[in-house]
Design an enzyme around this catalytic site. Sequence first.
Site, PDB file in Angstrom:
ATOM      1  N   HIS A   1      -8.833   7.225  -1.304  1.00  0.00           N
ATOM      2  CA  HIS A   1      -8.019   6.923  -0.262  1.00  0.00           C
ATOM      3  C   HIS A   1      -6.189   6.774  -1.706  1.00  0.00           C
ATOM      4  O   HIS A   1      -5.159   7.429  -1.404  1.00  0.00           O
ATOM      5  CB  HIS A   1      -8.310   5.230   0.203  1.00  0.00           C
TER       6      HIS A   1
ATOM      7  N   TYR B   1       6.910 -14.544 -23.611  1.00  0.00           N
ATOM      8  CA  TYR B   1       8.119 -13.624 -23.474  1.00  0.00           C
ATOM      9  C   TYR B   1       9.099 -14.077 -22.738  1.00  0.00           C
ATOM     10  O   TYR B   1       8.868 -14.930 -21.617  1.00  0.00           O
ATOM     11  CB  TYR B   1       7.322 -12.454 -22.622  1.00  0.00           C
TER      12      TYR B   1
ATOM     13  N   HIS C   1       0.489   5.520  -1.048  1.00  0.00           N
ATOM     14  CA  HIS C   1       0.176   7.164  -1.423  1.00  0.00           C
ATOM     15  C   HIS C   1       1.060   7.729  -2.781  1.00  0.00           C
ATOM     16  O   HIS C   1       0.689   9.007  -2.717  1.00  0.00           O
ATOM     17  CB  HIS C   1      -0.335   7.953  -0.118  1.00  0.00           C
TER      18      HIS C   1
ATOM     19  N   HIS D   1       0.930  -1.392  -0.293  1.00  0.00           N
ATOM     20  CA  HIS D   1       0.086   0.292   0.243  1.00  0.00           C
ATOM     21  C   HIS D   1       1.040   1.454   0.042  1.00  0.00           C
ATOM     22  O   HIS D   1       2.246   1.472   0.764  1.00  0.00           O
ATOM     23  CB  HIS D   1      -0.854   0.042   1.416  1.00  0.00           C
TER      24      HIS D   1
ATOM     25  N   ASP E   1       0.994  -5.300 -20.518  1.00  0.00           N
ATOM     26  CA  ASP E   1       1.288  -6.127 -20.438  1.00  0.00           C
ATOM     27  C   ASP E   1       1.602  -7.072 -18.442  1.00  0.00           C
ATOM     28  O   ASP E   1       1.803  -7.684 -17.966  1.00  0.00           O
ATOM     29  CB  ASP E   1       3.352  -5.302 -19.856  1.00  0.00           C
TER      30      ASP E   1
END
Length: 239
Positions: free
Chosen positions: A177, A235, A105, A103, A128
């Site tokens: 958020h 790939y 910001h 997480h 991708d």
Amino acid sequence: MLADSAAAQRIIELREQVYLANMALQTHNLVTFTWGNVSGIDRELGLVAIKPSGVEYAKLSPANMVILNLAGKVIEGDLKPSSDTSTHLVLYRSYEDIGGVVHTHSPFACAWAQAGLSIPALGTTHADYFYGDIPCTRALTEAEVATNYELNTGLVIEETLGSTEPLSMPGIVVKEHGPFTWGTSPDNAVHNAVVLEEVAKMALHTKQLNPQVTSLNQALLDKHYLRKHGKDAYYGQED
């Protein structure tokens, strides 16, 4: 059942992985001050390691990563775990294939979250890694914010993903958020956080240049995603 010494060694390795992944957030300019956290899980032990709450990155070490079980009970560590721990734990309990959660910001992803908009798949860089638009959740209700806020943040992520296979959409923006990403390991989850921020930036600039632009066509989305993921991927180099 692992012998105590084997389990202890695995916890040491988990602490190291999660510490390095947290430090990588700074390397990739995804965090300001203490605005971010990474966790990782050892599925065999059923234990999660996560950054301690509010500790400056310069003061982090493998030793001060907090070890919890999936119910949120602290097993090892003197510091409080990240305030976002309950969100991480919802994701680990819901999605058995993920091994790390991030997480941040980061500003471009947060801009889309604050606007309440999904990040559209506009080009092959996005395709991708993310198999479609990166969804934006609904806003949490006042009741969801007032009680068990972090738990409800995880539940709204789960609600938004629905039946989507989580590793085909390894990130989301939570309305008002910011972004959460996940991956097969803490390092992979950080990689996906970097990509999410980059495609959020590209999408914003693209929309500014051409507000009428539409998502890339399905055939190109399929080609770019499936050549890197799934049973027919080609790939990269063979093992």
